[in-house]
Design an enzyme around this catalytic site. Structure first.
Site, PDB file in Angstrom:
ATOM      1  N   LYS A  40       2.306  -5.049  11.940  1.00 32.89           N
ATOM      2  CA  LYS A  40       1.066  -5.021  11.153  1.00 32.89           C
ATOM      3  C   LYS A  40       1.152  -3.948  10.065  1.00 32.89           C
ATOM      4  CE  LYS A  40      -1.131  -1.907  14.475  1.00 32.89           C
ATOM      5  NZ  LYS A  40      -2.040  -1.812  15.628  1.00 32.89           N
ATOM      6  N   TYR A 270      -4.469  20.514 -12.014  1.00 36.46           N
ATOM      7  CA  TYR A 270      -5.930  20.396 -12.054  1.00 36.46           C
ATOM      8  C   TYR A 270      -6.598  21.464 -11.200  1.00 36.46           C
ATOM      9  CZ  TYR A 270      -5.554  15.577 -13.878  1.00 36.46           C
ATOM     10  OH  TYR A 270      -5.303  14.468 -14.631  1.00 36.46           O
TER      11      TYR A 270
END
Ligand SMILES: *Cc1c(COP(=O)(O)O)cnc(C)c1O
Length: 382
Positions: A40, A270
């Site tokens: 999965k 940033y």
């Protein structure tokens, strides 16, 4: 391999290690028990198609996925064997499960009732999910009359039943007792059905930590490894009663795109969260949080490897880039490969996940589609 594969940021997957993991898991389980490979979430970020193809090649023919679409994609890529969909499938789309020869899960009592009335050309193959205490999905373990009734129905083909542990990775006494209780509930149900003459079909209970910790006298039809198939632990803190020699098979890599000297007292990235304390050599790396390298790792002292040496990620991680401190690494240049998860020198997915405040599963399955997957099958470390 195409020439964009290693252009910017990529994961390398070693299929030889997958094979070793499969062999080691097989050695640890009864010979009558088979591996149902959990592929999965794109095989926990390792690439479900390539991983499943390789598993077919080495003799694994049983798979489980979370969603209908994951199952369809495997069939479209010619994966052979059984594919069990663990999650819910809406009733109108059950026809697609039949068309692609997928086995579905009866996720609870109401669902089991409803699928009995589906007009389908071929019989639906169904595994009953049994709720033994996790309380996520399943028909209650003590709803025995109903379970018998479902097994008797001619309209659907109940080919197995399974349950799932919820604290199999814990070493707390209370959790161990709870896992034993779950197992007893499941085993008692199987015994009861068998004694009443039912063919229960395939049975399975253990995922990774069930295989390692609850493995005494267990002869279910399948085990369902996810993590240990990929050679990783969900975290550094998991309890493992038995230790298998498993190998992680994934490396995460990117490239240096710029190198510069930054004066003391300047800030990086940033938010200006990192300040140089001396003249520092800073390199920019071509990977960011849009690739699944968690932004949460900003300023956590997480390490990467470049030119065989460790360097630290500094400042805020950006969407497509991040910065590392390479002050002490000589001869670093644009184009050099940076390893963010890998074996030599080692940076484990477990430690990166821990620094990001999550588990390995989340880290790996969030490695994004922008990363190319490069498969190697050599018996060498990457
Ligand atoms: C994801 C999943 C697994 C695999 O779990 P791991 O801990 O990764 O081995 C097994 N069974 C079910 C039902 C799952 O959802």
């Amino acid at each position: 391999m195409n020439n964009l594969d290693k252009e910017r940021a990529w994961v390398e997957i070693n299929l030889a290690s997958l094979e070793e993991n499969v062999r080691n898991i097989q050695k640890s389980i009864p010979t009558s028990t088979k591996i149902m490979a959990i592929v999965k979430a794109d095989a926990y970020g390792h690439g479900a198609i390539e991983v499943s193809k390789h598993l077919n090649k080495i003799g694994v023919y049983d798979f489980a996925v979370a969603t209908l679409e994951e199952g369809i994609v495997l069939r479209e890529n010619k994966i052979k064997g059984t594919i069990l969909v663990l999650g819910y499938i809406s009733l109108p789309n059950l026809r697609l499960a039949v068309e692609h020869d997928l086995t579905i899960t009866a996720v609870d009592k109401e669902y089991a009732h409803r699928i009995l009335h589906m007009p389908l050309k071929k019989k639906l193959k169904v595994h009953l999910k049994i709720n033994t205490g996790m309380n996520r999905l399943g028909i209650s373990y003590d709803d025995i009359d109903f379970i018998k009734e479902i097994y008797k129905k001619q309209e659907i083909d109940v080919v197995g039943m399974y349950s799932h542990f919820c604290v199999a990775d814990s070493k707390e006494a209370e959790d161990i007792a709870f896992s034993h209780l779950q197992q007893t509930r499941f085993d008692t149900l199987i015994k009861n059905l068998k004694e009443s003459g039912y063919n229960v079909g395939k049975t399975h209970l253990q995922s990774s930590y069930g295989i390692l910790n609850y493995n005494e006298n267990r002869e279910y039809s399948y085990v369902r490894p996810g993590n240990i198939l990929y050679g990783v632990d969900s975290s550094k803190k998991v309890y493992k009663k038995t230790n298998l020699p498993l190998k992680s098979m994934l490396s995460l890599k990117a490239r240096i795109t710029s190198v510069k000297e930054i004066e003391s007292g300047e800030t990086i990235s940033y938010g200006r969260t990192y300040k140089t304390i001396e003249k520092e050599k800073i390199a920019t790396v071509s990977i960011g949080y849009a690739d699944g390298y968690p932004r949460e790792l900003s300023n956590k002292g997480v390490k990467v490897v470049v030119n065989n040496q460790y360097a630290e990620v500094i400042g805020r991680i950006c969407m497509d880039q991040l910065m590392i401190n390479v002050t002490n690494i000589p001869e670093i240049k644009v184009g050099d490969i940076v390893t963010l998860i890998g074996n030599i020198p080692e940076i484990t997915a477990e430690e990166v996940a821990e620094k990001a405040g999550t588990i390995t599963n989340e880290l790996l399955c969030c490695l994004g589609p922008r990363l190319h997957r490069v498969y190697i099958s050599k018996r060498e470390e990457i």
